[in-house]
Design a protein around this motif. Sequence first.
Motif, PDB file in Angstrom:
ATOM      1  N   THR A   1      46.319  53.715  32.780  1.00 56.62           N
ATOM      2  CA  THR A   1      45.293  53.052  33.585  1.00 56.62           C
ATOM      3  C   THR A   1      44.751  51.869  32.804  1.00 56.62           C
ATOM      4  OG1 THR A   1      44.698  55.153  34.610  1.00 56.62           O
ATOM      5  CG2 THR A   1      43.059  53.389  34.721  1.00 56.62           C
ATOM      6  N   VAL A   2      44.615  50.734  33.484  1.00 56.30           N
ATOM      7  CA  VAL A   2      44.061  49.543  32.844  1.00 56.30           C
ATOM      8  C   VAL A   2      42.930  48.978  33.691  1.00 56.30           C
ATOM      9  CG1 VAL A   2      46.119  48.876  31.549  1.00 56.30           C
ATOM     10  CG2 VAL A   2      45.836  48.069  33.903  1.00 56.30           C
ATOM     11  N   GLU A   3      42.038  48.279  33.020  1.00 58.81           N
ATOM     12  CA  GLU A   3      40.972  47.532  33.688  1.00 58.81           C
ATOM     13  C   GLU A   3      41.311  46.055  33.581  1.00 58.81           C
ATOM     14  OE1 GLU A   3      36.201  46.592  33.359  1.00 58.81           O
ATOM     15  OE2 GLU A   3      36.981  48.402  32.385  1.00 58.81           O
ATOM     16  N   HIS A   4      41.259  45.373  34.689  1.00 61.94           N
ATOM     17  CA  HIS A   4      41.665  43.967  34.714  1.00 61.94           C
ATOM     18  C   HIS A   4      40.483  43.035  34.999  1.00 61.94           C
ATOM     19  CE1 HIS A   4      41.452  44.705  39.003  1.00 61.94           C
ATOM     20  NE2 HIS A   4      41.385  43.387  39.162  1.00 61.94           N
ATOM     21  N   SER A   5      40.707  41.763  34.698  1.00 53.30           N
ATOM     22  CA  SER A   5      39.744  40.701  34.996  1.00 53.30           C
ATOM     23  C   SER A   5      40.511  39.465  35.434  1.00 53.30           C
ATOM     24  CB  SER A   5      38.933  40.334  33.746  1.00 53.30           C
ATOM     25  OG  SER A   5      38.212  41.429  33.277  1.00 53.30           O
ATOM     26  N   VAL A   6      39.962  38.768  36.421  1.00 58.87           N
ATOM     27  CA  VAL A   6      40.503  37.492  36.886  1.00 58.87           C
ATOM     28  C   VAL A   6      39.327  36.545  37.042  1.00 58.87           C
ATOM     29  CG1 VAL A   6      41.617  36.282  38.808  1.00 58.87           C
ATOM     30  CG2 VAL A   6      42.471  38.519  38.092  1.00 58.87           C
ATOM     31  N   TYR A   7      39.457  35.361  36.454  1.00 58.72           N
ATOM     32  CA  TYR A   7      38.407  34.343  36.547  1.00 58.72           C
ATOM     33  C   TYR A   7      39.037  33.006  36.914  1.00 58.72           C
ATOM     34  CZ  TYR A   7      35.564  37.758  34.125  1.00 58.72           C
ATOM     35  OH  TYR A   7      34.893  38.908  33.790  1.00 58.72           O
ATOM     36  N   VAL A   8      38.387  32.292  37.830  1.00 64.26           N
ATOM     37  CA  VAL A   8      38.855  30.980  38.252  1.00 64.26           C
ATOM     38  C   VAL A   8      37.733  29.983  37.995  1.00 64.26           C
ATOM     39  CG1 VAL A   8      39.650  29.590  40.214  1.00 64.26           C
ATOM     40  CG2 VAL A   8      40.388  31.970  39.993  1.00 64.26           C
ATOM     41  N   SER A   9      38.095  28.827  37.471  1.00 66.44           N
ATOM     42  CA  SER A   9      37.128  27.757  37.237  1.00 66.44           C
ATOM     43  C   SER A   9      36.463  27.365  38.552  1.00 66.44           C
ATOM     44  CB  SER A   9      37.847  26.540  36.637  1.00 66.44           C
ATOM     45  OG  SER A   9      37.015  25.417  36.664  1.00 66.44           O
ATOM     46  N   THR A  10      35.169  27.077  38.505  1.00 71.10           N
ATOM     47  CA  THR A  10      34.454  26.664  39.721  1.00 71.10           C
ATOM     48  C   THR A  10      35.085  25.422  40.342  1.00 71.10           C
ATOM     49  OG1 THR A  10      32.852  25.476  38.366  1.00 71.10           O
ATOM     50  CG2 THR A  10      32.236  27.677  39.069  1.00 71.10           C
ATOM     51  N   ASN A  11      35.744  24.591  39.547  1.00 73.52           N
ATOM     52  CA  ASN A  11      36.394  23.379  40.058  1.00 73.52           C
ATOM     53  C   ASN A  11      37.654  23.676  40.863  1.00 73.52           C
ATOM     54  OD1 ASN A  11      34.483  21.864  38.644  1.00 73.52           O
ATOM     55  ND2 ASN A  11      35.775  21.766  36.830  1.00 73.52           N
ATOM     56  N   PHE A  12      38.164  24.904  40.779  1.00 68.01           N
ATOM     57  CA  PHE A  12      39.437  25.236  41.424  1.00 68.01           C
ATOM     58  C   PHE A  12      39.343  26.416  42.391  1.00 68.01           C
ATOM     59  CE2 PHE A  12      40.767  22.922  37.619  1.00 68.01           C
ATOM     60  CZ  PHE A  12      41.750  22.089  38.130  1.00 68.01           C
ATOM     61  N   LYS A  13      38.139  26.860  42.712  1.00 70.56           N
ATOM     62  CA  LYS A  13      37.999  28.014  43.617  1.00 70.56           C
ATOM     63  C   LYS A  13      38.476  27.654  45.019  1.00 70.56           C
ATOM     64  CE  LYS A  13      34.880  30.806  41.135  1.00 70.56           C
ATOM     65  NZ  LYS A  13      33.772  31.667  41.070  1.00 70.56           N
ATOM     66  N   GLY A  14      39.004  28.671  45.711  1.00 74.59           N
ATOM     67  CA  GLY A  14      39.439  28.490  47.088  1.00 74.59           C
ATOM     68  C   GLY A  14      40.821  27.894  47.240  1.00 74.59           C
ATOM     69  N   LYS A  15      41.602  27.854  46.170  1.00 76.69           N
ATOM     70  CA  LYS A  15      42.937  27.244  46.219  1.00 76.69           C
ATOM     71  C   LYS A  15      44.058  28.278  46.037  1.00 76.69           C
ATOM     72  CE  LYS A  15      41.211  22.833  44.426  1.00 76.69           C
ATOM     73  NZ  LYS A  15      40.871  22.299  45.714  1.00 76.69           N
ATOM     74  N   GLY A  16      43.709  29.577  46.088  1.00 77.50           N
ATOM     75  CA  GLY A  16      44.729  30.617  45.960  1.00 77.50           C
ATOM     76  C   GLY A  16      45.082  30.986  44.532  1.00 77.50           C
ATOM     77  N   ILE A  17      44.338  30.444  43.582  1.00 76.42           N
ATOM     78  CA  ILE A  17      44.639  30.686  42.165  1.00 76.42           C
ATOM     79  C   ILE A  17      44.364  32.131  41.775  1.00 76.42           C
ATOM     80  CG2 ILE A  17      43.969  30.059  39.808  1.00 76.42           C
ATOM     81  CD1 ILE A  17      43.401  27.204  41.146  1.00 76.42           C
ATOM     82  N   GLY A  18      43.224  32.664  42.192  1.00 76.89           N
ATOM     83  CA  GLY A  18      42.883  34.054  41.865  1.00 76.89           C
ATOM     84  C   GLY A  18      43.942  35.020  42.374  1.00 76.89           C
ATOM     85  N   GLY A  19      44.428  34.772  43.585  1.00 78.37           N
ATOM     86  CA  GLY A  19      45.460  35.638  44.154  1.00 78.37           C
ATOM     87  C   GLY A  19      46.749  35.593  43.369  1.00 78.37           C
ATOM     88  N   LYS A  20      47.146  34.413  42.943  1.00 74.82           N
ATOM     89  CA  LYS A  20      48.379  34.302  42.143  1.00 74.82           C
ATOM     90  C   LYS A  20      48.216  35.013  40.805  1.00 74.82           C
ATOM     91  CE  LYS A  20      50.601  30.302  44.158  1.00 74.82           C
ATOM     92  NZ  LYS A  20      51.606  31.053  44.862  1.00 74.82           N
ATOM     93  N   LEU A  21      47.058  34.873  40.194  1.00 74.42           N
ATOM     94  CA  LEU A  21      46.805  35.568  38.926  1.00 74.42           C
ATOM     95  C   LEU A  21      46.826  37.083  39.123  1.00 74.42           C
ATOM     96  CD1 LEU A  21      44.005  33.259  37.512  1.00 74.42           C
ATOM     97  CD2 LEU A  21      46.202  33.710  36.393  1.00 74.42           C
ATOM     98  N   LEU A  22      46.134  37.569  40.166  1.00 74.07           N
ATOM     99  CA  LEU A  22      46.075  39.009  40.396  1.00 74.07           C
ATOM    100  C   LEU A  22      47.460  39.564  40.729  1.00 74.07           C
ATOM    101  CD1 LEU A  22      44.427  41.570  40.488  1.00 74.07           C
ATOM    102  CD2 LEU A  22      43.808  41.018  42.857  1.00 74.07           C
ATOM    103  N   GLN A  23      48.213  38.874  41.569  1.00 65.32           N
ATOM    104  CA  GLN A  23      49.577  39.329  41.888  1.00 65.32           C
ATOM    105  C   GLN A  23      50.437  39.393  40.627  1.00 65.32           C
ATOM    106  OE1 GLN A  23      50.361  36.378  44.961  1.00 65.32           O
ATOM    107  NE2 GLN A  23      50.512  38.006  46.486  1.00 65.32           N
ATOM    108  N   SER A  24      50.283  38.420  39.751  1.00 64.11           N
ATOM    109  CA  SER A  24      51.050  38.425  38.502  1.00 64.11           C
ATOM    110  C   SER A  24      50.654  39.600  37.625  1.00 64.11           C
ATOM    111  CB  SER A  24      50.844  37.108  37.746  1.00 64.11           C
ATOM    112  OG  SER A  24      51.390  36.034  38.459  1.00 64.11           O
ATOM    113  N   LEU A  25      49.366  39.892  37.546  1.00 63.56           N
ATOM    114  CA  LEU A  25      48.915  41.036  36.741  1.00 63.56           C
ATOM    115  C   LEU A  25      49.448  42.346  37.320  1.00 63.56           C
ATOM    116  CD1 LEU A  25      45.216  40.076  35.934  1.00 63.56           C
ATOM    117  CD2 LEU A  25      47.165  40.077  34.352  1.00 63.56           C
ATOM    118  N   ILE A  26      49.448  42.468  38.639  1.00 61.88           N
ATOM    119  CA  ILE A  26      49.979  43.679  39.270  1.00 61.88           C
ATOM    120  C   ILE A  26      51.453  43.847  38.921  1.00 61.88           C
ATOM    121  CG2 ILE A  26      50.557  44.735  41.495  1.00 61.88           C
ATOM    122  CD1 ILE A  26      47.894  43.418  42.570  1.00 61.88           C
ATOM    123  N   GLU A  27      52.217  42.785  39.003  1.00 62.28           N
ATOM    124  CA  GLU A  27      53.647  42.856  38.671  1.00 62.28           C
ATOM    125  C   GLU A  27      53.863  43.205  37.193  1.00 62.28           C
ATOM    126  OE1 GLU A  27      56.231  42.997  40.748  1.00 62.28           O
ATOM    127  OE2 GLU A  27      54.629  42.977  42.252  1.00 62.28           O
TER     128      GLU A  27
END
Length: 168
Positions: free
Chosen positions: A82-108
């Motif tokens: 079991t792991v605990e994860h964190s994803v953070y996106v710069s305020t300048n880049f929010k809403g561009k799908g970056i968090g989702g790509k990071l989270l999907q990569s961590l899941i994989e």
Amino acid sequence: MTIQIRPYSEADVPAILDIINDNILHSTSLYDYEPRSLTKQSDLLKEKVAKNFPVIVAEIDGKIAGFGMYGEFRFRDAYRFTVEHSVYVSTNFKGKGIGGKLLQSLIELAKKQGLHTMIGVIDAENTESILFHEKYGFKKVGIIKESGFKFNRWLDSVFVQLILEENT
């Protein structure tokens, strides 16, 4: 706009630090009070990698737009899947799908490492993050009332969980 997800390098630490410190100072995403130093942030990331946990960044046109990582959930042997994860996106880049790509990569990455479950701990007021996690299959599994105190008020922690599919 091309989002490149890659392992972090030491050169990325100042940008990661900016993202972390912005969250510390202006949100309840982290329950820290004081901004971190470059050395402390660098050491935290090196420790994750030394324990065979990933730290990844999202890069757009040479700029770090966000980062993600995971590490130990608890320190007992039985929790090793079991792991605990964190994803953070710069305020300048929010809403561009970056968090989702990071989270999907961590899941994989977690699946490739043979892990069984991922946990996220989110401030209850951060409904955007809770909904974001639910979009990627996480389920809300618990709330710890008044577990943090920041900005002169008590904060509740929401636990979200994703049980990873069998490795294929």
